[in-house]
Design an enzyme around this catalytic site. Structure first.
Site, short mmCIF file in Angstrom:
data_model
loop_
_atom_site.label_atom_id
_atom_site.label_comp_id
_atom_site.label_asym_id
_atom_site.label_seq_id
_atom_site.Cartn_x
_atom_site.Cartn_y
_atom_site.Cartn_z
N LYS A 598 0.81 -1.22 0.00
CA LYS A 598 0.00 0.00 0.00
C LYS A 598 0.84 1.27 0.00
O LYS A 598 0.42 2.30 -0.55
CB LYS A 598 -0.91 0.00 1.24
CG LYS A 598 -1.97 -1.07 1.21
CD LYS A 598 -2.57 -1.33 2.57
CE LYS A 598 -1.70 -2.26 3.39
NZ LYS A 598 -1.63 -3.63 2.89
N GLU A 621 -5.34 -4.37 -6.74
CA GLU A 621 -6.49 -4.88 -6.00
C GLU A 621 -6.12 -5.35 -4.61
O GLU A 621 -6.83 -5.09 -3.63
CB GLU A 621 -7.14 -6.01 -6.78
CG GLU A 621 -8.46 -6.49 -6.22
CD GLU A 621 -9.56 -5.44 -6.36
OE1 GLU A 621 -9.88 -4.79 -5.34
OE2 GLU A 621 -10.09 -5.28 -7.46
N VAL A 624 -5.96 -3.16 -1.01
CA VAL A 624 -7.09 -2.75 -0.18
C VAL A 624 -7.87 -3.94 0.35
O VAL A 624 -8.11 -4.05 1.55
CB VAL A 624 -8.03 -1.80 -0.95
CG1 VAL A 624 -9.28 -1.49 -0.12
CG2 VAL A 624 -7.31 -0.52 -1.31
N ALA A 626 -7.21 -7.34 -0.17
CA ALA A 626 -6.56 -8.66 -0.27
C ALA A 626 -7.16 -9.38 -1.47
O ALA A 626 -6.91 -8.98 -2.60
CB ALA A 626 -6.70 -9.45 1.02
N GLY A 679 0.24 -14.70 10.15
CA GLY A 679 0.60 -13.91 8.97
C GLY A 679 -0.45 -12.88 8.60
O GLY A 679 -0.47 -12.39 7.47
N GLU A 682 1.06 -6.85 9.06
CA GLU A 682 2.22 -6.43 8.30
C GLU A 682 3.47 -6.97 9.00
O GLU A 682 3.41 -7.36 10.19
CB GLU A 682 2.29 -4.89 8.24
CG GLU A 682 1.14 -4.24 7.50
CD GLU A 682 1.20 -4.47 6.01
OE1 GLU A 682 2.31 -4.56 5.46
OE2 GLU A 682 0.13 -4.60 5.38
N ASP A 693 -2.11 1.27 8.34
CA ASP A 693 -2.46 0.36 7.25
C ASP A 693 -3.86 0.67 6.73
O ASP A 693 -4.08 0.77 5.51
CB ASP A 693 -2.38 -1.09 7.76
CG ASP A 693 -2.77 -2.09 6.68
OD1 ASP A 693 -2.02 -2.23 5.71
OD2 ASP A 693 -3.83 -2.73 6.82
N LYS A 697 -5.12 2.34 3.01
CA LYS A 697 -6.16 1.75 2.17
C LYS A 697 -7.25 2.78 1.85
O LYS A 697 -7.73 2.87 0.71
CB LYS A 697 -6.79 0.54 2.87
CG LYS A 697 -5.87 -0.65 3.04
CD LYS A 697 -6.58 -1.77 3.80
CE LYS A 697 -5.67 -2.99 3.95
NZ LYS A 697 -6.33 -4.08 4.70
N GLY A 811 -4.46 -12.18 5.66
CA GLY A 811 -3.85 -13.50 5.57
C GLY A 811 -3.10 -13.67 4.26
O GLY A 811 -3.52 -13.15 3.22
#
Length: 835
Positions: A598, A621, A624, A626, A679, A682, A693, A697, A811
């Site tokens: 991002k 894509e 924002v 995933a 996971g 970040e 984050d 977005k 994820g």
């Protein structure tokens, strides 16, 4: 013409029709084409015919020579008729044409009339057409093939030996002649190269005449494509007789093909290209000797990939001469007088070069014209402007050659001319003159002919023209440069391998982490790739693998994009704030960019705009949603004319997971550790916990919506305050632990009121705001659990019931899928296929 009928034009060169066996093979290609469309075939003269006809057309041929030559042609063509076992209709047609040729011997003495010469020169094509049609008529799909003589309807001017069409009138005449025969399952065979004037006098079309016949026919009947069948598998990067590693080019634009044709490349002459370029009709150059090879596609598409130069070519047999005079500086009319003097004696100037000092003007002409050009310019120096300038002529004593580098990408890649000249300099080639038009399709240098082969090899090597595509050229696909080797990248590599097994042409040519990069132009070996990712999982940097280049991502991009990669895609799966410049470089060099990162897209608005410039696509894509189609939906709303008024929702699966776990009774710090282990966060969890984050977005969504929001410190209220970023994990976790009880009390207090805390983003034309909100328990956002995100669009169309998108938003698995979706989108949107 039946507009629903799919028609293609096939033109066969003389080498493809040089014997009965070659004609059978060519007819087989038409049969294959007839399975999917109707086919109009344009024939050339059988190999070896043109030289004998040229001898007949010359003056002073004795009756004995005439008879012997015509007998030889008769034996050749009638033998093929016999070997092909053609019906009497076609044998009689050939015999009649041979009788007409025999009758053209001048009974009243030699004559060299141009019209007579053109009629004689057209017999090669006119004799071959019935052979082809006769053989085609013996097949099931060609049993009712139509045979047409282009001399009957191809209207041209009276410029004999080099005639050209009478524009719209010719197209109308061709259309009228062909239309009655263009019905399903009825192929048509037409003679190439031949035409006639309004008075019915036969003409020929000069160099590439049969190609011109094919392209004019294609334009007249609105054909789907033209295929030029010859003895080579397409247009080459250089003359393979001079350059051992020359290869076939998969694609050329019309402009590139026109430039190359001047230098004798086996490609459409510019005049033959005009009809198809005006009609945007694609041309495919293929070999009858290797019909399954890809060939070269020529069409209206702009440059693809990152190759500034597509091909280089060398043409010999030129002379250079210069007009030099101290009085030429600042004097108008010098170039005009030079060009007028040459035009007066019908000499074409191939190249023109003048220094800014204006002390000299150099022209290059064909060697056969050099004596007339010299006399014309010497005379010009004795009058008018040139006399006033005290100009004199200097003729370079030795012949010269012209070497050219051609490619549409030169217009957007700086430094091509420098590389061109440097390569010649390193090869110790003396440059006599250099020229480049502002179309930037071609750089041409005049050089000493003795250095021609050395110069051609040097240019070919400099621009990597001999490098083969990194994947099978018949596949549709892309070469991938992967930035980042974390969990998302690991999952993405697995998806790439799945796609490869499914037949998708993906090829990983580079991977990079902060320690350096691994670059393999043909593709990274799967074993080496798996070893690299296994090492990362074990905590080792990429450079521990060995054979890894020190350097950052921009260094990798610049190095890799010097190579002839196949539609390269730079895939950023890092969280690196400093990669914007590297991605901008990739775009400027013609690569596509796919990003889950991002930071580069939430920086300055000018930086954001730069990331969408260039020839390649930029797909973000995964930044924002995933794997959720958030940006795609927003763009679709705008593209269809809807007015977006408000975007809001929970944009962080990470924070959603943490909040759900705290509501279930575990501590804030433990929930963060779980999210880190899965996971979801970040690499630096503080970026999520600070709200940065989500804020990034939201900024990206605002920009995609067409808004340029102002920003202030109050616009981003943190999920957890006073953490700081870039802290060691132990320090960060101690700070989070210090807020466990405070955070738990806030959650409990909201629950006691029947509410829930959610980290909500609000985006509208006035700005972006993100922060914790207490929502009623019945609110849709309050009911989100785990990593689920929800993005809600309120628009003019979706006002009473806003459009909502919900699903997992965090994820490595879903993010990797979002990245892969963007890669596949690029493959789909850049794919062009012709049957």
């Amino acid at each position: 013409m039946n507009k629903k009928l799919k028609v293609r034009v096939f033109k066969f060169g003389g080498s493809s029709l040089s014997s009965a066996e070659r004609i059978v093979a060519a007819v087989g290609l038409v049969e294959a084409g007839l399975r999917t469309s109707n086919v109009i075939t344009v024939t050339s003269a059988m190999g070896g015919t043109t030289d004998r006809l040229s001898h007949l057309a010359s003056s002073g041929v004795s009756s004995t020579e005439w008879g012997r030559t015509v007998d030889s042609l008769s034996d050749q063509y009638l033998d093929v008729v016999t070997r092909l076992e053609l019906a009497d209709f076609y044998r009689n047609r050939v015999s009649q044409l041979l009788d007409r040729l025999r009758s053209l011997y001048p009974q009243q003495g030699p004559t060299d009339s141009e019209s007579r010469r053109d009629e004689i020169m057209g017999f090669g094509e006119r004799l071959t057409a019935p052979l082809f049609a006769g053989r085609l008529a013996k097949t099931a799909s060609g049993s009712n093939a139509a045979l047409l003589d282009g001399t009957d309807f191809f209207l041209t001017d009276a410029n004999f030996t080099d005639a050209w069409l009478v524009k719209d009138e010719t197209y109308a005449a061709v259309s009228r002649a062909l239309e009655p025969h263009l019905v399903p399952a009825r192929p048509v065979v037409v003679t190439g190269y031949c035409g006639r004037t309004h008075l019915g006098v036969p003409t020929t079309l000069g160099r590439g005449g049969s190609d011109s016949t094919a392209t004019v026919i294609a334009r007249a009947v609105n054909a789907e494509s033209v295929t030029l069948w010859s003895d080579v598998p397409g247009v080459m990067t250089a003359d393979p007789r001079r350059v051992g590693d020359a290869r076939t080019l998969p694609h050329l634009s019309y402009g590139e093909a026109a430039e190359l044709s001047f230098y004798g490349a086996k490609v459409l002459h510019p005049r033959a290209m005009q009809p198809v370029s005006e009609g945007c009709i694609p041309v495919l150059c293929k070999s009858t000797f290797a019909p399954n090879e890809q060939g070269t596609l020529i069409d209206s598409r702009g440059p693809g990939g990152v190759d500034p130069v597509k091909a280089c070519s060398l043409e010999s047999g030129y002379r250079s001469m210069s007009i030099i005079g101290p009085g030429m500086v600042g004097l108008s009319g010098v170039a005009a007088q030079v060009l007028a003097a040459l035009a007066a004696v019908e000499i074409n100037v191939v190249m023109l070069s003048q220094a800014c000092s204006e002390l000299a003007l150099t022209v290059v002409v064909r060697g056969k014209d050099s004596d007339r050009a010299r006399r014309a310019l010497e005379a010009a120096c004795e009058r008018d402007v040139l006399k006033d300038a005290s100009a004199s002529l200097r003729l370079r004593p030795e012949p010269i050659s012209l070497i050219a580098a051609v490619g549409a990408d030169m217009a957007r890649v700086p430094g091509v001319a420098g590389r061109f000249m440097t390569a010649l300099g390193k090869a110790k080639v003396n440059v006599v003159a250099i020229s480049q038009a502002d179309t930037e399709l071609n750089i041409t240098a005049a050089i000493e002919s003795q250095s021609g082969d050395v110069a051609l090899q040097a240019i070919h090597e400099e621009f990597g023209l001999g490098r083969r595509p990194t994947i099978n050229a018949n596949q549709q696909g892309c070469d991938l440069l992967l930035l980042g080797m974390g969990q998302i990248s690991t999952k993405f590599v697995g998806l790439v391998q799945d796609q490869i097994r499914s037949g998708v042409g993906l090829n990983i040519v580079a991977v990079a982490d902060t320690s350096g990069f691994l670059f393999r132009p043909p593709g990274v070996d799967p074993a080496e790739l798996n070893s690299a990712y296994f090492g990362k999982k074990e905590g080792r940097q990429l450079k521990s693998l060995g054979h890894v280049v020190d350097g950052d991502s921009e260094s990798l991009i610049r190095k890799a994009l010097q190579y002839r990669l196949n539609s390269p895609i730079v895939v950023d799966m890092t969280a690196d704030c400093g990669l914007a410049d590297a991605l901008v470089t990739a775009k400027r060099l013609g690569a596509h960019v796919v990003s889950a990162n991002k930071a580069p897209f939430a920086g300055s608005i000018s930086q954001f705009n730069d990331l969408f410039e260039g020839q390649g696509m930029t797909c973000i894509e995964a930044t924002v949603g995933a794997g959720l189609p958030v940006i795609d939906t927003l763009r679709s709303l705008r593209d269809t004319g809807d007015s977006v008024q408000l975007i809001e929702g929970c944009f962080s699966g990470t924070l959603g997971y943490i909040m759900t776990r705290v509501e279930e009774g575990i501590s804030l710090s433990k929930a963060v550790l779980e999210a880190l282990d899965y996971g979801y966060t970040e690499p630096d969890p503080a970026i999520d916990l600070s709200g940065l984050d989500v804020f990034r977005k939201a900024v990206i969504l605002a920009r995609v919506a067409g808004w340029i929001p102002g920003q202030s410190a109050d616009d981003c209220r943190p999920f957890i305050a006073d953490l700081g970023t870039g802290l060691p994990k132990q320090v960060l976790m101690r700070r989070i632990e210090g807020q466990n009880s405070v955070f738990a009390k806030s959650v409990e207090a909201a629950a006691s009121r029947g509410s829930r805390l959610r980290y909500v983003a609000t985006v509208d034309p006035t700005g972006v705001k993100v922060g914790l909100k207490e929502l009623d328990g019945t609110h849709p956002l309050a009911q989100l659990k785990g990593t689920d995100n929800m993005v809600v669009f309120s628009t003019a169309r979706y006002s009473e019931r806003p459009l909502a998108i919900m699903g997992p938003g965090a994820g490595p698995d879903v993010t990797a899928m979002g990245v892969m979706a963007d890669v596949l989108r690029i493959i789909r949107q850049s794919r062009v296929t012709y049957a």
